[in-house]
Design a protein around this motif. Structure first.
Motif, PDB file in Angstrom:
ATOM      1  N   THR A 171      87.057  30.908  72.348  1.00 27.59           N
ATOM      2  CA  THR A 171      85.654  31.097  72.713  1.00 27.59           C
ATOM      3  C   THR A 171      85.484  32.551  73.155  1.00 27.59           C
ATOM      4  OG1 THR A 171      86.039  30.422  75.008  1.00 27.59           O
ATOM      5  CG2 THR A 171      85.305  28.698  73.467  1.00 27.59           C
ATOM      6  N   ALA A 172      84.233  32.989  73.198  1.00 24.12           N
ATOM      7  CA  ALA A 172      83.961  34.354  73.659  1.00 24.12           C
ATOM      8  C   ALA A 172      82.547  34.422  74.196  1.00 24.12           C
ATOM      9  CB  ALA A 172      84.127  35.353  72.517  1.00 24.12           C
ATOM     10  N   PRO A 173      82.351  35.206  75.249  1.00 26.89           N
ATOM     11  CA  PRO A 173      80.990  35.447  75.717  1.00 26.89           C
ATOM     12  C   PRO A 173      80.304  36.441  74.788  1.00 26.89           C
ATOM     13  CG  PRO A 173      82.530  36.759  77.001  1.00 26.89           C
ATOM     14  CD  PRO A 173      83.351  35.919  76.055  1.00 26.89           C
ATOM     15  N   ALA A 174      79.020  36.633  74.972  1.00 31.35           N
ATOM     16  CA  ALA A 174      78.295  37.620  74.167  1.00 31.35           C
ATOM     17  C   ALA A 174      78.894  39.012  74.365  1.00 31.35           C
ATOM     18  CB  ALA A 174      76.818  37.617  74.532  1.00 31.35           C
ATOM     19  N   ASN A 200      88.673  34.430  74.637  1.00 33.64           N
ATOM     20  CA  ASN A 200      89.684  33.560  75.232  1.00 33.64           C
ATOM     21  C   ASN A 200      90.314  32.707  74.141  1.00 33.64           C
ATOM     22  OD1 ASN A 200      91.013  32.319  77.600  1.00 33.64           O
ATOM     23  ND2 ASN A 200      89.994  30.502  76.815  1.00 33.64           N
ATOM     24  N   LEU A 201      91.622  32.623  74.156  1.00 31.26           N
ATOM     25  CA  LEU A 201      92.380  31.795  73.229  1.00 31.26           C
ATOM     26  C   LEU A 201      93.392  31.010  74.049  1.00 31.26           C
ATOM     27  CD1 LEU A 201      93.212  31.020  70.319  1.00 31.26           C
ATOM     28  CD2 LEU A 201      94.725  33.017  70.345  1.00 31.26           C
ATOM     29  N   SER A 202      93.326  29.684  73.988  1.00 30.98           N
ATOM     30  CA  SER A 202      94.179  28.844  74.827  1.00 30.98           C
ATOM     31  C   SER A 202      94.877  27.757  74.031  1.00 30.98           C
ATOM     32  CB  SER A 202      93.345  28.154  75.913  1.00 30.98           C
ATOM     33  OG  SER A 202      92.793  29.089  76.789  1.00 30.98           O
ATOM     34  N   HIS A 204      82.036  30.212  78.675  1.00 33.33           N
ATOM     35  CA  HIS A 204      81.575  30.706  77.376  1.00 33.33           C
ATOM     36  C   HIS A 204      80.663  29.693  76.695  1.00 33.33           C
ATOM     37  CE1 HIS A 204      85.422  33.394  77.155  1.00 33.33           C
ATOM     38  NE2 HIS A 204      84.575  33.787  78.096  1.00 33.33           N
ATOM     39  N   LEU A 205      81.018  28.411  76.754  1.00 30.27           N
ATOM     40  CA  LEU A 205      80.170  27.394  76.128  1.00 30.27           C
ATOM     41  C   LEU A 205      78.818  27.322  76.814  1.00 30.27           C
ATOM     42  CD1 LEU A 205      82.687  24.520  75.336  1.00 30.27           C
ATOM     43  CD2 LEU A 205      81.810  26.301  73.812  1.00 30.27           C
ATOM     44  N   ARG A 206      78.807  27.468  78.108  1.00 23.27           N
ATOM     45  CA  ARG A 206      77.540  27.452  78.843  1.00 23.27           C
ATOM     46  C   ARG A 206      76.646  28.613  78.390  1.00 23.27           C
ATOM     47  NH1 ARG A 206      75.411  24.070  83.150  1.00 23.27           N
ATOM     48  NH2 ARG A 206      73.798  25.298  84.121  1.00 23.27           N
ATOM     49  N   GLU A 207      77.279  29.749  78.100  1.00 19.84           N
ATOM     50  CA  GLU A 207      76.509  30.922  77.700  1.00 19.84           C
ATOM     51  C   GLU A 207      76.000  30.836  76.257  1.00 19.84           C
ATOM     52  OE1 GLU A 207      77.085  35.639  78.079  1.00 19.84           O
ATOM     53  OE2 GLU A 207      78.184  34.662  76.455  1.00 19.84           O
ATOM     54  N   ASN A 208      76.886  30.441  75.311  1.00 18.83           N
ATOM     55  CA  ASN A 208      76.473  30.510  73.909  1.00 18.83           C
ATOM     56  C   ASN A 208      76.935  29.348  73.027  1.00 18.83           C
ATOM     57  OD1 ASN A 208      79.168  31.135  72.964  1.00 18.83           O
ATOM     58  ND2 ASN A 208      78.859  33.208  73.699  1.00 18.83           N
ATOM     59  N   GLY A 209      77.796  28.490  73.520  1.00 13.50           N
ATOM     60  CA  GLY A 209      78.201  27.294  72.792  1.00 13.50           C
ATOM     61  C   GLY A 209      79.216  27.485  71.678  1.00 13.50           C
ATOM     62  N   LEU A 212      81.335  35.230  84.501  1.00 13.10           N
ATOM     63  CA  LEU A 212      80.351  34.204  84.137  1.00 13.10           C
ATOM     64  C   LEU A 212      80.590  32.917  84.933  1.00 13.10           C
ATOM     65  CD1 LEU A 212      80.397  34.627  80.265  1.00 13.10           C
ATOM     66  CD2 LEU A 212      78.623  35.404  81.844  1.00 13.10           C
ATOM     67  N   PRO A 213      79.540  32.240  85.354  1.00 14.30           N
ATOM     68  CA  PRO A 213      79.706  30.990  86.095  1.00 14.30           C
ATOM     69  C   PRO A 213      80.181  29.853  85.178  1.00 14.30           C
ATOM     70  CG  PRO A 213      77.397  31.364  85.668  1.00 14.30           C
ATOM     71  CD  PRO A 213      78.131  32.593  85.191  1.00 14.30           C
ATOM     72  N   THR A 214      81.035  28.994  85.724  1.00 14.20           N
ATOM     73  CA  THR A 214      81.526  27.839  84.958  1.00 14.20           C
ATOM     74  C   THR A 214      80.809  26.543  85.347  1.00 14.20           C
ATOM     75  OG1 THR A 214      83.246  27.222  86.549  1.00 14.20           O
ATOM     76  CG2 THR A 214      83.826  28.878  84.866  1.00 14.20           C
ATOM     77  N   HIS A 215      80.209  26.512  86.521  1.00  9.55           N
ATOM     78  CA  HIS A 215      79.525  25.347  87.050  1.00  9.55           C
ATOM     79  C   HIS A 215      80.457  24.144  87.219  1.00  9.55           C
ATOM     80  CE1 HIS A 215      75.645  27.388  86.766  1.00  9.55           C
ATOM     81  NE2 HIS A 215      76.122  27.885  85.631  1.00  9.55           N
ATOM     82  N   ILE A 216      81.708  24.404  87.508  1.00  8.20           N
ATOM     83  CA  ILE A 216      82.681  23.337  87.675  1.00  8.20           C
ATOM     84  C   ILE A 216      82.340  22.427  88.847  1.00  8.20           C
ATOM     85  CG2 ILE A 216      84.268  24.785  89.057  1.00  8.20           C
ATOM     86  CD1 ILE A 216      85.389  22.081  86.599  1.00  8.20           C
ATOM     87  N   LEU A 217      81.760  22.971  89.894  1.00  6.50           N
ATOM     88  CA  LEU A 217      81.480  22.161  91.076  1.00  6.50           C
ATOM     89  C   LEU A 217      80.005  21.827  91.273  1.00  6.50           C
ATOM     90  CD1 LEU A 217      83.979  23.871  93.525  1.00  6.50           C
ATOM     91  CD2 LEU A 217      84.207  21.634  92.430  1.00  6.50           C
ATOM     92  N   GLU A 218      79.124  22.398  90.450  1.00  6.10           N
ATOM     93  CA  GLU A 218      77.689  22.117  90.558  1.00  6.10           C
ATOM     94  C   GLU A 218      77.018  22.426  89.242  1.00  6.10           C
ATOM     95  OE1 GLU A 218      77.930  26.267  90.479  1.00  6.10           O
ATOM     96  OE2 GLU A 218      78.950  25.118  92.009  1.00  6.10           O
TER      97      GLU A 218
END
Length: 181
Positions: free
Chosen positions: A26-29, A34-36, A66-71, A174-180
């Motif tokens: 995945t990658a942000p704009a 990121n490669l995992s 990254h998914l939150r930003e652009n999917g 970038l925020p991940t929103h893991i807790l909210e």
């Protein structure tokens, strides 16, 4: 020669089921790609255009940010034995967390694993196969038990504390929103 498909064929699904490891990209704009690597029998083909994997706690949470930003997401599988093949799934992904209404529906496809963090669901847009002639042969020895021991030692609250400390922002901020939300 690369071949492209609009959906997951039976042959593609059988190949995926045989693999012990897969990779997510995945990658942000703007920022780092990121490669995992992923494993632990955490991947499922849900239908001919939808796949999902049970994402476990790790040192970062880039995919969620990254998914939150652009999917955008690419998943890759490689044959390390027998017939060489590389398979890529290109698509749009989204994150489902234990607090989300869809969690139970998607989690039912998986066996429980230690340190479960979220489920990544991907709407597959394109499937690509290529030769894989340059991928070396490897023997699968087994799964590591390190994550399970770490998660057991941390406990549920310890894992949440770890998320708070290490998983709330990507390495690019970038925020991940893991807790909210």
């Amino acid at each position: 020669m690369a071949k492209f498909y609009d959906a997951l064929t039976d042959t593609v699904r059988e190949f995926i089921a045989q693999q012990q490891i897969f990779f997510t990209a995945t990658a942000p704009a703007s920022g780092r790609v990121n490669l995992s690597p992923k494993g632990l029998n955490s991947f499922r083909c849900l239908d001919e255009r939808t796949v999902a994997y049970l994402d476990l706690t790790g040192s970062g949470n880039e995919t969620a940010a990254h998914l939150r930003e652009n999917g955008r997401i690419t998943l890759m599988f490689c044959s390390f034995a027998d017939k060489p093949l590389i398979l890529r799934l290109y698509g749009q992904g989204r994150v489902i967390r234990p607090r989300d209404p869809e969690w139970a529906q998607f989690h039912a496809h998986f066996d429980a694993l230690p340190a479960e963090r979220q489920i990544i669901v991907v709407d597959v847009q394109t499937v690509q196969t290529s030769c894989g002639y340059g991928v070396p042969l490897y023997d699968y020895v087994g799964e590591r038990e390190t994550l399970a021991r770490w998660a057991e030692k941390k406990g549920e609250q310890g894992i949440r504390d770890y998320w708070r400390e290490k998983n709330q922002r990507s390495i690019d901020g970038l925020p991940t929103h893991i807790l909210e939300d």
